[in-house]
Design a protein around this motif. Sequence first.
Motif, mmCIF file in Angstrom:
data_model
loop_
_atom_site.group_PDB
_atom_site.id
_atom_site.type_symbol
_atom_site.label_atom_id
_atom_site.label_comp_id
_atom_site.label_asym_id
_atom_site.label_seq_id
_atom_site.Cartn_x
_atom_site.Cartn_y
_atom_site.Cartn_z
ATOM 1 N N THR A 20 33.670 35.481 61.715
ATOM 2 C CA THR A 20 32.679 34.630 61.870
ATOM 3 C C THR A 20 31.603 35.070 62.766
ATOM 4 N N ILE A 21 31.622 36.163 63.488
ATOM 5 C CA ILE A 21 30.540 36.777 64.071
ATOM 6 C C ILE A 21 30.176 37.974 63.204
ATOM 7 N N ALA A 22 30.785 38.757 62.635
ATOM 8 C CA ALA A 22 30.777 40.005 61.951
ATOM 9 C C ALA A 22 29.591 39.851 60.821
ATOM 10 N N VAL A 23 30.305 38.646 60.121
ATOM 11 C CA VAL A 23 29.590 38.539 58.647
ATOM 12 C C VAL A 23 28.062 38.232 58.729
ATOM 13 N N PRO A 24 27.673 37.276 59.571
ATOM 14 C CA PRO A 24 26.105 36.930 59.804
ATOM 15 C C PRO A 24 25.410 38.380 60.142
ATOM 16 N N ILE A 25 25.772 39.001 61.047
ATOM 17 C CA ILE A 25 25.289 40.299 61.574
ATOM 18 C C ILE A 25 25.161 41.178 60.266
ATOM 19 N N VAL A 26 26.157 41.637 59.400
ATOM 20 C CA VAL A 26 26.237 42.455 58.554
ATOM 21 C C VAL A 26 25.141 41.785 57.404
ATOM 22 N N ILE A 27 25.236 40.797 57.160
ATOM 23 C CA ILE A 27 24.525 40.123 56.130
ATOM 24 C C ILE A 27 22.982 40.017 56.645
ATOM 25 N N TYR A 28 22.795 39.327 57.545
ATOM 26 C CA TYR A 28 21.287 38.951 57.838
ATOM 27 C C TYR A 28 20.412 40.129 58.813
ATOM 28 N N ALA A 29 21.318 40.845 59.332
ATOM 29 C CA ALA A 29 20.668 41.942 60.098
ATOM 30 C C ALA A 29 20.929 43.254 59.584
ATOM 31 N N ILE A 30 21.821 43.649 59.185
ATOM 32 C CA ILE A 30 22.364 45.531 59.231
ATOM 33 C C ILE A 30 21.893 45.684 57.428
ATOM 34 N N MET A 31 22.270 44.823 56.647
ATOM 35 C CA MET A 31 22.336 45.065 55.248
ATOM 36 C C MET A 31 20.787 45.070 54.805
ATOM 37 N N PRO A 32 19.934 44.195 55.373
ATOM 38 C CA PRO A 32 18.301 44.257 54.776
ATOM 39 C C PRO A 32 17.943 45.438 55.343
ATOM 40 N N VAL A 33 18.245 45.948 56.426
ATOM 41 C CA VAL A 33 18.005 47.558 56.902
ATOM 42 C C VAL A 33 18.075 48.314 56.164
ATOM 43 N N LEU A 34 19.554 48.383 55.620
ATOM 44 C CA LEU A 34 20.082 49.546 54.781
ATOM 45 C C LEU A 34 19.185 49.792 53.535
ATOM 46 N N HIS A 35 19.025 48.292 52.922
ATOM 47 C CA HIS A 35 18.169 48.265 51.554
ATOM 48 C C HIS A 35 16.682 48.750 51.917
ATOM 49 N N ARG A 36 16.220 48.461 53.019
ATOM 50 C CA ARG A 36 14.743 48.998 53.168
ATOM 51 C C ARG A 36 14.937 50.725 53.253
ATOM 52 N N LEU A 37 16.032 51.076 53.779
ATOM 53 C CA LEU A 37 16.257 52.458 54.149
ATOM 54 C C LEU A 37 16.386 53.168 52.607
ATOM 55 N N ARG A 38 17.209 52.575 51.883
ATOM 56 C CA ARG A 38 17.394 52.974 50.553
ATOM 57 C C ARG A 38 16.283 53.158 49.703
ATOM 58 N N ARG A 39 15.414 51.814 49.779
ATOM 59 C CA ARG A 39 14.182 51.923 49.234
ATOM 60 C C ARG A 39 13.204 52.888 49.688
ATOM 61 N N ARG A 40 13.076 53.259 50.619
ATOM 62 C CA ARG A 40 12.501 54.340 51.143
ATOM 63 C C ARG A 40 12.970 55.903 50.798
ATOM 64 N N LEU A 41 14.075 56.036 50.763
ATOM 65 C CA LEU A 41 14.624 57.258 50.256
ATOM 66 C C LEU A 41 14.404 57.399 48.924
ATOM 67 N N LEU A 42 14.569 56.296 48.018
ATOM 68 C CA LEU A 42 14.298 56.551 46.497
ATOM 69 C C LEU A 42 12.748 56.729 46.545
ATOM 70 N N ALA A 43 11.874 56.001 46.986
ATOM 71 C CA ALA A 43 10.570 56.079 46.909
ATOM 72 C C ALA A 43 10.194 57.579 47.185
ATOM 73 N N ARG A 44 10.671 58.185 48.140
ATOM 74 C CA ARG A 44 10.473 59.500 48.734
ATOM 75 C C ARG A 44 10.869 60.715 47.648
ATOM 76 N N ARG A 45 12.074 60.179 47.084
ATOM 77 C CA ARG A 45 12.610 61.324 45.984
ATOM 78 C C ARG A 45 11.569 61.232 44.711
ATOM 79 N N ALA A 46 10.902 59.927 44.473
ATOM 80 C CA ALA A 46 10.204 59.647 43.295
ATOM 81 C C ALA A 46 9.066 60.673 43.422
ATOM 82 N N ALA A 47 8.512 60.507 44.769
ATOM 83 C CA ALA A 47 7.017 60.985 44.862
ATOM 84 C C ALA A 47 7.151 62.618 44.701
#
Length: 82
Positions: A55-82
């Motif tokens: 109950t504590i972990a799922v909201p932290i992972v879904i609402y806090a950590i996963m969005p950060v990881l998705h943004r980091l992934r997008r930046r990494l992919l954008a850097r590779r494409a450039a």
Amino acid sequence: MSTSVPASIPKPPSKHQLALMIWIAVTPTLLVINLVLGPQLAVLPLVPRTLVVVTIAVPIVIYAIMPVLHRLRRRLLARRAA
């Protein structure tokens, strides 16, 4: 009519990438929760203890950590494409 995705929007992560992202998010979250709340939760039986941790972990992972990881992934992919 083609429904191509614009170059600026990366494709969603593959199953393997998503699994890695989830592992990266869940492992430290569970570790911290168990380090911080372990002594207090130790008095509970396994099932209620697990329910509290989840109950504590799922909201932290879904609402806090996963969005950060998705943004980091997008930046990494954008850097590779450039």
